[in-house]
Design a protein around this motif. Structure first.
Motif, mmCIF file in Angstrom:
data_model
loop_
_atom_site.group_PDB
_atom_site.id
_atom_site.type_symbol
_atom_site.label_atom_id
_atom_site.label_comp_id
_atom_site.label_asym_id
_atom_site.label_seq_id
_atom_site.Cartn_x
_atom_site.Cartn_y
_atom_site.Cartn_z
ATOM 1 N N VAL A 1 25.531 29.118 -23.203
ATOM 2 C CA VAL A 1 24.913 27.867 -23.316
ATOM 3 C C VAL A 1 25.230 27.633 -25.090
ATOM 4 O O VAL A 1 24.885 28.020 -25.923
ATOM 5 C CB VAL A 1 23.551 27.735 -23.092
ATOM 6 N N GLN A 2 26.170 26.642 -25.121
ATOM 7 C CA GLN A 2 26.743 26.286 -26.599
ATOM 8 C C GLN A 2 26.016 24.914 -26.723
ATOM 9 O O GLN A 2 26.204 23.810 -26.587
ATOM 10 C CB GLN A 2 28.098 26.245 -26.588
ATOM 11 N N ALA A 3 24.706 25.335 -27.694
ATOM 12 C CA ALA A 3 23.905 24.007 -27.632
ATOM 13 C C ALA A 3 23.728 23.690 -29.324
ATOM 14 O O ALA A 3 24.286 24.238 -30.197
ATOM 15 C CB ALA A 3 22.834 24.296 -27.115
ATOM 16 N N LEU A 4 23.138 22.644 -29.384
ATOM 17 C CA LEU A 4 22.616 21.899 -30.770
ATOM 18 C C LEU A 4 21.353 22.149 -31.086
ATOM 19 O O LEU A 4 20.417 21.877 -30.419
ATOM 20 C CB LEU A 4 23.334 20.443 -30.827
ATOM 21 N N TRP A 5 21.087 22.793 -32.249
ATOM 22 C CA TRP A 5 19.702 22.694 -32.977
ATOM 23 C C TRP A 5 19.692 21.916 -34.245
ATOM 24 O O TRP A 5 20.629 21.772 -35.158
ATOM 25 C CB TRP A 5 19.449 24.270 -33.430
ATOM 26 N N LEU B 1 17.118 25.444 -18.159
ATOM 27 C CA LEU B 1 17.853 25.828 -19.475
ATOM 28 C C LEU B 1 17.334 27.389 -19.742
ATOM 29 O O LEU B 1 18.314 28.202 -20.113
ATOM 30 C CB LEU B 1 17.323 24.868 -20.748
ATOM 31 N N ASN B 2 16.116 27.470 -19.335
ATOM 32 C CA ASN B 2 15.618 29.019 -19.840
ATOM 33 C C ASN B 2 16.505 29.952 -18.957
ATOM 34 O O ASN B 2 16.650 31.177 -19.565
ATOM 35 C CB ASN B 2 14.088 29.154 -19.550
ATOM 36 N N SER B 3 16.807 29.512 -17.610
ATOM 37 C CA SER B 3 17.313 30.472 -16.861
ATOM 38 C C SER B 3 18.826 30.864 -17.578
ATOM 39 O O SER B 3 19.235 32.039 -17.545
ATOM 40 C CB SER B 3 17.564 30.061 -15.437
ATOM 41 N N GLU B 4 19.562 29.834 -17.898
ATOM 42 C CA GLU B 4 20.644 29.974 -18.604
ATOM 43 C C GLU B 4 20.752 30.693 -19.671
ATOM 44 O O GLU B 4 21.890 31.495 -20.188
ATOM 45 C CB GLU B 4 21.506 28.707 -18.759
ATOM 46 N N LYS C 1 24.443 20.163 -19.134
ATOM 47 C CA LYS C 1 24.719 20.821 -17.872
ATOM 48 C C LYS C 1 26.146 20.836 -17.957
ATOM 49 O O LYS C 1 26.955 19.798 -18.021
ATOM 50 C CB LYS C 1 24.253 19.940 -16.602
ATOM 51 N N ASP C 2 26.924 22.061 -17.694
ATOM 52 C CA ASP C 2 28.060 21.992 -17.353
ATOM 53 C C ASP C 2 29.178 21.581 -18.460
ATOM 54 O O ASP C 2 30.268 21.014 -18.436
ATOM 55 C CB ASP C 2 28.696 21.670 -16.055
ATOM 56 N N LEU D 1 21.330 16.242 -19.473
ATOM 57 C CA LEU D 1 20.779 17.161 -20.256
ATOM 58 C C LEU D 1 20.348 18.656 -19.630
ATOM 59 O O LEU D 1 19.761 18.456 -18.350
ATOM 60 C CB LEU D 1 19.516 16.567 -21.056
ATOM 61 N N LEU D 2 20.451 19.687 -20.062
ATOM 62 C CA LEU D 2 19.930 20.982 -19.513
ATOM 63 C C LEU D 2 18.662 21.241 -20.228
ATOM 64 O O LEU D 2 18.417 21.663 -21.640
ATOM 65 C CB LEU D 2 20.931 22.067 -19.786
#
Length: 977
Positions: free
Chosen positions: A477-481, A597-600, A501-502, A591-592
């Motif tokens: 999961v490549q996400a933004l903080w 999200l926690n599972s991924e 998602k995806d 949105l994930l």
């Protein structure tokens, strides 16, 4: 057919023994010291790694063992005790498998940039299954299990490595296509490059363009045309189509058929296993891809590329990245081209002019930043001692003075960001990275370390110097903080601000005046640019590209963006005004969040199901293991001497780290055993090479007592020691290096008659030799036929150190022979300039000298080029006093590329890379003459050259004419000139 097969077998068994008499010795490499190599052995693998990287070694073993059965089933190959080398000292990361010295090597630092699908997981989960496919593919050889009689199996009995190279005959696109197919289908949901818009839309863009790749271009690596990795992309598309149409067994069956019948080509193997010739397969494949692409395009309602201003640079083969606005009328970007230098350029919108600001080898994540009229960027520098080793560091370029300041040195840092007072960056840490602060004394202070996560980029908010946007990849999961300096460490352990998602997040860019952040999202049907309003928590899509739009940058007023688009095979600069934005809100359903999200974020590590079992294996030191001495290759050798065959065998091997290798040729002639052995050791810098030999030479001499001719055999035996010093001053955009190879030799010789009866005692002669080469600023652009800039000096000096004597028992009585002093000096310089670099034309000028003693060591053919007859510059003969022992040469060679077809076929494995012209001149003179000009001879000529590949072997051959005006003589020449 039997005769043809016998000829092929003879060529494979005899020709490689001549060409590869030093099969492994040239492959040895120096590695950094102090790594204390360790190893662990599993059922199928031998993991070799630096001490301290134990956890990554055990993870690698678990991943490989957990995927072994599936990769073996897909390819048909099996592995046992297969070496996998993990190195932790190269920031320019990669992974590869070699068939000669069959092994895999993985560089542990994760690859930088967008090249790999973030959803695949971490670097080990991405690279190891891919390389495992290559290893299994190369090892489809079962001479005993299958009991199938074939030349390939026969070769594998004597040299498994050479037999494995048969799998390298087909185009590499079939290899890489199958590996990408596996990483796409079998590693992680939505993982692999086949599920990645950044990769596949480059293929789609070409497919929709005017220069669609044909069957040969689909599978054969490009030599001169973008993209240079096209065989990964298009190779995957073809293999994926073929697997879906003909079933999972089709590739495995084709691999086996080709291995046993390689002389028929891979195209014929496909014909036998699919019932269709490659051309027919391509037609079906093309029709199906067209239908799929129509469906993909139909889901895109608007193409903002049509509203964009696309900027054409003055160069060809555009690969541009990361535009950053300097002011409202200019921006900076990173570019590489066929005919332009790689580095940072400035584009002025008011004048339309481009200017090179800095030639540099930038890190391919393209995370650069402008702060206070300075560019903060990271670049690679080559290690001076160790080949294929690069370290990344942070630099600061003053855009006004164009002076560069190094902010770190050998700190393995990249992706810098600055708020004017504090500079942060990422730093290599195993397979991941960590966030560090760069101090005033060029040191680093760790701000945040990660477990099972890898930071990708970070950027300070220019409107709030304490606020940061950080992109992290955690379990795919490549996400933004959105965080701050004070809370960064804790925030990055919590749920991200935005995850999708995806799709993965890339390229964070703050708005210059508002509380907004621009970023790239790689979801289907194309990679596009979005804007996140932090105040309203709304996300707006700014671009709607048919293919890809990414790496956006706000203009100073925020009403325009500069960004990169995918167009055909190029990545080009584009501008888009705010009024032309797509401006569609992104649905909250994309949105994930929550439990999903926690599972991924907590997805199990690849291979975790067998990790407990793997951890029970104890590691052991790698050093002291002598198993590598077992021959890896036994090949026949043949040489004819004075009409008599000298037949033998060449035995050779190399260790898995490629740090030691040997080659021993043992042969027989005249009822005696002869040998030629070489041992190379590079376990330390610079290493050494030892050689030992005993070899016969046959010749006719005149008996000084009777003046009758008498046939002799001379035994030459000796030892040699060479120290190979190499030092690279530079190896980024240009190449500068110093090589210094001193050697000493001790040789003995003894005379026999042809019945091998001794005619003398051994006489001993000592000699020394030095090879030196200094190269400065050698520049090779991607479409240069020869370098376009730089100079290189060389010097080879060899001298005997004593004058031994021998008493030879001729039929007429004994005769004394004194071996006089011998020496040779061969030296000169090569220079390159490019008066018309825009067309990749280049002029080479070289000045060479060969100076020798009256008893020469080298043939004058060493310096005499094609166009002169061999007998026109004979070696000096002490008896007659005729010949040359000091020749000077001045030459020029001008190359004019005409075409870069980069095209070929599969059924007939011929691929034409380039066609070019040369104009040349050579002037030779006797340097001992009182009138150098009067005693010189000159030829002028030109030629037409083809660079082409047969299978995957590259050739460069030309035909031409050489004309000598003073003798009005024309000579046809063929070969390399």
């Amino acid at each position: 057919m039997k005769l043809f097969k016998a000829a092929v077998l003879t060529a494979l068994l005899l020709f490689p023994s001549l060409v590869f008499s030093q099969l492994y010795v040239p492959l040895t490499v120096n590695r950094p010291g102090g790594l204390d190599w360790q190893e662990i052995k599993t059922a199928h693998f031998r993991i070799i790694f630096p001490n301290g990287e134990d956890s990554l070694a055990y993870r690698s073993a678990a991943i490989l063992e957990s995927h072994y059965a599936k990769t073996s089933e897909l390819t048909g190959g099996t592995l046992k005790n297969f070496p996998v080398i993990l190195n932790n000292y190269n920031d320019l990361s990669n992974g590869y498998v070699t068939s000669i010295n069959f092994r895999s090597e993985i560089e542990l630092p994760s690859i930088r940039g967008k090249g790999m699908n973030p959803q695949s997981g971490d670097w080990l989960e991405t690279v190891l299954p891919h390389e495992l496919i290559h290893a299994a593919h190369f090892n489809v050889q079962m001479p005993l299990k299958e009991k199938k009689v074939s030349f390939s199996n026969l070769i594998s009995l004597f040299s498994p490595d050479l037999a494995r190279t048969i799998h390298g005959f087909p185009p590499y696109g079939l290899h890489e296509g199958l590996a990408v197919y596996y990483e796409t289908e079998s590693v992680a949901p939505m993982g692999g490059r086949g599920n990645y818009t950044f990769t596949m839309n480059r293929f789609n863009s070409n497919f929709a363009g005017p220069n669609r790749w044909n069957m040969g271009q689909t599978l054969i690596p490009s030599d001169y045309s973008q993209p240079f990795n096209r065989h990964y992309i298009s190779g995957y598309a073809f293999v994926d189509w073929m697997q879906n149409k003909y079933g999972e067994e089709v590739t495995k069956n084709a691999i086996r058929y080709h291995y046993h019948n390689f002389f028929l080509g891979y195209g014929f193997a496909l014909r036998m296993k699919t019932g269709a010739w490659p051309g027919e397969l391509y037609d079906m494949y093309e029709a199906d891809i067209e239908a799929e692409e129509e469906q993909r395009i139909s889901g895109i309602s608007l193409n903002t590329t049509e509203r964009s201003q696309i900027i054409d640079t003055p160069f060809k083969g555009e690969e541009t990245h990361a535009p950053k606005w300097i002011d409202d009328q200019s921006f900076l970007f990173y570019g590489s081209y066929y005919n332009g230098r790689v580095g940072f350029y400035r584009f002025d919108l008011s004048t339309g002019k481009f200017k090179l600001l800095k030639e540099t080898f930038g890190v391919s994540d393209y995370n650069f930043e402008i702060e206070d009229s300075s560019l903060f960027y990271s670049s690679y520098q080559r290690d001076p001692l160790y080949p294929r080793t690069y370290i990344s560091d942070i630099n600061k370029l003053d855009l006004s003075s164009r002076k560069t300041q190094k902010l770190t040195t050998n700190k393995r840092t990249f992706a810098p960001t600055s708020n004017g007072e504090i500079t942060l960056a990422l730093q290599t840490d195993g397979t991941n990275g960590r966030i560090v602060q760069i101090t005033d004394n060029k040191e680093t202070r760790v701000i945040k370390e990660f477990t099972n996560a890898n930071p990708i980029s970070l950027e300070f908010n220019p409107n709030d110097p304490d606020q940061l946007a950080v992109i992290v990849n955690r379990r795919g999961v490549q996400a933004l903080w959105i965080t701050s300096l004070n809370s960064l460490s804790g925030d990055l352990e919590n749920a991200p601000t935005l995850a999708f998602k995806d799709a993965s997040v890339h390229d964070p860019e703050w708005h210059p005046t508002e509380n907004k952040l621009m970023f790239t999202l790689d979801g289907a049907p194309a990679m596009n640019i979005f804007e996140y309003d932090l105040d309203s928590d709304r996300i707006i899509q700014l671009t709607s590209s048919l293919f890809n739009a990414f790496e956006g940058s706000y203009s100073p007023d925020g009403d325009r963006i500069a960004y990169i688009i995918q167009q055909d095979s190029e990545r080009k600069l584009a501008l888009l005004d705010r009024k032309d934005f797509y401006s569609q809100p992104l649905s909250q359903s994309k949105l994930l969040t929550g439990s999903e999200l926690n599972s991924e974020l907590n997805r199990p590590l690849l291979g975790s199901e067998i990790m407990d079992e793997i951890k029970t294996i104890e590691k052991s030191p790698y050093r002291g293991n002598l198993n590598w001495l077992k021959p890896r290759s036994v090949l026949p050798s043949y040489e004819e001497k004075s009409g008599t065959p000298q037949v033998g065998a060449i035995i050779s091997s190399i260790d898995p780290l490629s740090s030691q290798a040997y080659s021993v040729e043992v042969s027989g002639i005249q009822n005696r055993i002869w040998y030629d052995a070489t041992y190379m050791n590079k376990t330390f810098y610079p290493g050494f090479e030892l050689s030992a030999y005993s070899d016969p030479n046959f010749f006719v001499a005149r008996d000084p007592n009777t003046t009758e001719l008498f046939s002799l055999m001379r035994q030459d035996r000796g030892f040699g020691l060479t120290l190979p010093f190499n030092y690279a001053f530079r190896g980024d955009t240009r190449f500068s290096s110093l090589s210094f190879y001193p050697s000493i030799n001790a040789e003995q010789f003894k005379y026999y008659d042809l019945s091998a009866n001794s005619l003398s005692d051994f006489s001993t002669r000592y000699s020394a030799e030095v090879f030196t080469q200094l190269s400065l600023g050698i520049l090779n652009l991607s479409r240069d036929i020869q370098p376009s800039s730089g100079i290189s000096f060389f010097w080879i000096y060899e001298k005997t150190l004593n004058e031994p004597t021998a008493v030879i028992q001729f039929p007429g009585g004994p005769a004394n022979r004194v071996f006089t002093d011998q020496w040779s000096a061969y030296y000169g310089a090569f220079g390159f300039v490019s008066p018309l670099r825009r067309w990749n034309q280049s002029l080479r000028m070289d000045l060479q000298f060969l100076q020798q003693s009256d008893a020469p060591i080298y043939s004058n053919d060493t310096i005499v080029p094609l166009g002169f007859d061999d007998e026109e510059f004979p070696n000096f003969d002490l008896t007659s006093g005729e010949g040359y022992n000091h020749i000077g040469r001045f030459s020029t060679r001008y190359t004019i590329p005409l075409f870069y077809p980069d095209n070929g076929g599969l059924t007939v494995p011929f691929y034409l890379s380039s066609i070019y012209l040369t104009a040349f001149s050579h002037t030779l003179t006797d340097m001992e003459s009182s009138d150098l000009l009067d005693d010189s001879r000159s030829i002028f000529g030109g030629g037409l050259h083809l660079q082409f590949k047969v299978s995957n072997v590259l050739f460069d051959l030309g035909v031409g004419l050489a004309y000598e005006p003073t003798r009005n003589r024309t000579q046809f020449i063929f070969g390399q000139f």
